[in-house]
Scaffold this motif. Structure first.
Motif, PDB file in Angstrom:
ATOM      1  N   ASN A 157       0.714  -1.219  -0.052  1.00  0.00           N
ATOM      2  CA  ASN A 157      -0.093  -0.001  -0.212  1.00  0.00           C
ATOM      3  C   ASN A 157       0.839   1.271   0.176  1.00  0.00           C
ATOM      4  O   ASN A 157       1.755   1.439   0.853  1.00  0.00           O
ATOM      5  CB  ASN A 157      -0.820   0.037   1.409  1.00  0.00           C
ATOM      6  N   ARG A 353     -11.543  -0.898  -3.586  1.00  0.00           N
ATOM      7  CA  ARG A 353     -11.113  -2.122  -2.999  1.00  0.00           C
ATOM      8  C   ARG A 353     -12.055  -2.354  -1.868  1.00  0.00           C
ATOM      9  O   ARG A 353     -12.282  -3.484  -1.627  1.00  0.00           O
ATOM     10  CB  ARG A 353      -9.768  -2.015  -2.741  1.00  0.00           C
ATOM     11  N   THR A 356     -11.403   1.293   4.994  1.00  0.00           N
ATOM     12  CA  THR A 356     -10.919   1.346   6.257  1.00  0.00           C
ATOM     13  C   THR A 356     -11.660   1.774   7.321  1.00  0.00           C
ATOM     14  O   THR A 356     -12.521   2.778   7.276  1.00  0.00           O
ATOM     15  CB  THR A 356      -9.480   2.192   6.244  1.00  0.00           C
ATOM     16  N   TYR A 379     -13.377  -6.525  -1.709  1.00  0.00           N
ATOM     17  CA  TYR A 379     -13.113  -7.391  -0.793  1.00  0.00           C
ATOM     18  C   TYR A 379     -12.278  -6.909   0.550  1.00  0.00           C
ATOM     19  O   TYR A 379     -12.032  -7.634   1.219  1.00  0.00           O
ATOM     20  CB  TYR A 379     -12.074  -8.554  -1.287  1.00  0.00           C
ATOM     21  N   GLU A 380     -11.853  -5.760   0.674  1.00  0.00           N
ATOM     22  CA  GLU A 380     -11.054  -5.329   1.774  1.00  0.00           C
ATOM     23  C   GLU A 380     -11.863  -4.220   2.489  1.00  0.00           C
ATOM     24  O   GLU A 380     -12.400  -3.327   2.145  1.00  0.00           O
ATOM     25  CB  GLU A 380      -9.897  -4.449   0.984  1.00  0.00           C
ATOM     26  N   ILE A 382     -10.777  -3.324   6.339  1.00  0.00           N
ATOM     27  CA  ILE A 382      -9.671  -3.551   7.211  1.00  0.00           C
ATOM     28  C   ILE A 382      -9.495  -2.475   7.954  1.00  0.00           C
ATOM     29  O   ILE A 382     -10.192  -1.215   7.844  1.00  0.00           O
ATOM     30  CB  ILE A 382      -8.407  -3.481   6.194  1.00  0.00           C
TER      31      ILE A 382
END
Ligand SMILES: [Zn+2]
Length: 448
Positions: A157, A353, A356, A379-380, A382
């Motif tokens: 990243n 994506r 956060t 899919y992310e 996080i």
């Protein structure tokens, strides 16, 4: 009983899947967002706080949100710094070994100027503040400090690579001034080697002498470093006429759809309307602003009535002061407005994506919705923060969410003349806005 609950849950997910499909379908076929970004970037152009273009962008986004028929659209006054770049900067390498050469340079935001005559001095290269301290006053005084620590390319990243290097830009001038440096040259915060210098803000520490600071392209940083190894007497000449003027009045721009069940609980979706005075601020952050407006427009277009009040907020002055974000949080506190959630889009307008998410419980909840996002290749989910502009709301118990697009291409454009409309892809931008809308839809509907 268990069977009934289970079938209800499947029903709910089926219904949500249909609504989310309609959000993506509408965005990919009907969204005016890309054309609106074209206007913001190609017609208005870059929008540094305090500039006439920033004022034009305030007008434009207010009118745009009014034209979408949001329930309330208003301006929130805020005083912002007004930094002016001045004449085209100069950075010249003067070496008895390699000759004289002009280097690719840009002044760092908030930097003072060198004076008309410019500054010429020997150069000391360092990688970090520890090296600076070791060299001390006897090696630094009267010289120009060259901060040359590169991005760590192995960080997948690129925001992590940026985070590992950006102290040089933000704090380098004051750190070097403590040892008597007369100016600093900072390696551009870039994820590749090229000839484009990257601007960005610096902060002068109180009580430390202010010295001028410029960024050099990564290509020329490598050249300067190479020549320095052969010629330690090398000098550079630097000239910039940048200056900080008086604070200027400006505005955050706010559009609202009022909630049907809990109108006094607010969900903010935002980006920053100001940009650097190079390029067009397309990825940073015109696209994020338009995506935020698109979330609300999409609710209206599909006839989805939010339970909570949704606000699209165009924050002013993220780049060199964060005054808009601070003012928004201050007013929210004064008016006792309960902000339950804030989402920011300020990481570029690339392929989405995921997100956060700061709060661990909310993160778990959103991860449970992963099957609803999988059809869109999202899919992310996080742990991580929301963004700079919404950051000041954190003391008000506001849950923070950051929109997370692909990061690989961002730091070749970030804060440069190359951040223009043509680098934004229409489909990627629409996919991003739809992804933001889908998550806001679920969080508004189910609470958290
Ligand atoms: Zn930004």
């Amino acid at each position: 009983m268990v069977a009934t609950l289970l079938s209800f849950s499947i029903m709910a997910q089926t219904n949500d899947a249909e609504v989310i499909k309609s959000i993506y379908d509408e965005a990919l076929t009907e969204s005016p967002g890309y054309e609106n970004l074209r206007y913001l970037t190609k017609v208005i152009g870059h929008r540094l706080a305090g500039s006439p273009q920033a004022a034009a962008a305030v007008d434009y986004t207010r009118q745009l949100m009014e034209s979408h028929g949001f329930d309330t659209v208003y301006l929130q006054p805020v005083m912002v710094p007004h930094w002016v770049r001045g004449e085209k900067e100069q950075l010249r390498m003067i070496s008895s070994y390699a000759g004289t050469q002009e280097l690719s340079v840009t002044a760092l935001g908030n930097s003072i100027g060198t004076g008309n005559a410019g500054i010429s001095a020997q150069v000391v290269e360092v990688q970090n503040f520890e090296e600076l301290e070791k060299l001390g006053k006897k090696n630094i005084e009267g010289k120009i400090v060259f901060f040359n620590r590169a991005f760590d390319y192995t960080k997948i990243n690129t925001f992590r690579a940026y985070g590992g290097a950006v102290d040089q830009r933000g704090a380098g001038a004051s750190e070097a001034a403590k040892y008597g440096a007369v100016a600093v040259v900072v390696r551009s915060m870039a994820s590749q080697i090229d000839d484009i210098p990257h601007t960005g803000s610096l902060r002068y520490q109180d009580g430390i002498k202010q010295i001028p600071a410029v960024a050099v392209s990564t290509l020329d940083a490598n050249l300067l470093s190479t020549v320095l190894k052969e010629d330690q007497q090398l000098k550079v000449y630097v000239r910039t006429t940048s200056r900080m003027e008086e604070m200027e009045p400006s505005f955050n721009v706010i559009g609202q759809i009022t909630g049907s069940e809990k109108p006094d609980e607010y969900i903010v979706i935002g980006g920053h309307l100001d940009s650097w005075d190079v390029g067009e601020g397309a990825h940073d952050d015109g696209g994020g602003c338009i995506q935020s407006i698109e979330v609300l427009r999409s609710f209206k277009a599909l006839g989805i009535k939010p339970k909570h009040s949704l606000r699209a907020v165009m924050f002013m002055n993220e780049e060199n002061g964060l005054k808009g974000g601070q003012e928004y949080a201050k007013v929210a506190l004064e008016k006792n407005e309960k902000h339950i959630l804030a989402m920011e889009s300020d990481r570029g307008v690339f392929t989405p994506r995921g997100f956060t998410i700061q709060d661990p419980d909310m993160l778990k909840q959103v991860q449970g919705w992963a099957p609803l996002f999988a059809p869109y290749e999202i899919y992310e989910f996080i742990p991580g923060g929301g963004g700079s502009d919404i950051g000041p709301l954190k003391n008000q118990n506001t849950k923070m969410v950051g929109f997370l697009p692909d990061s690989h291409r961002y730091f070749k454009l970030h804060h440069t003349a190359a951040d223009v409309f043509e680098t934004v892809d229409k489909r990627e931008m629409e996919m991003g806005a739809a992804t933001m809308t889908a998550l806001i839809y679920l969080l508004d509907k189910y609470g958290f």
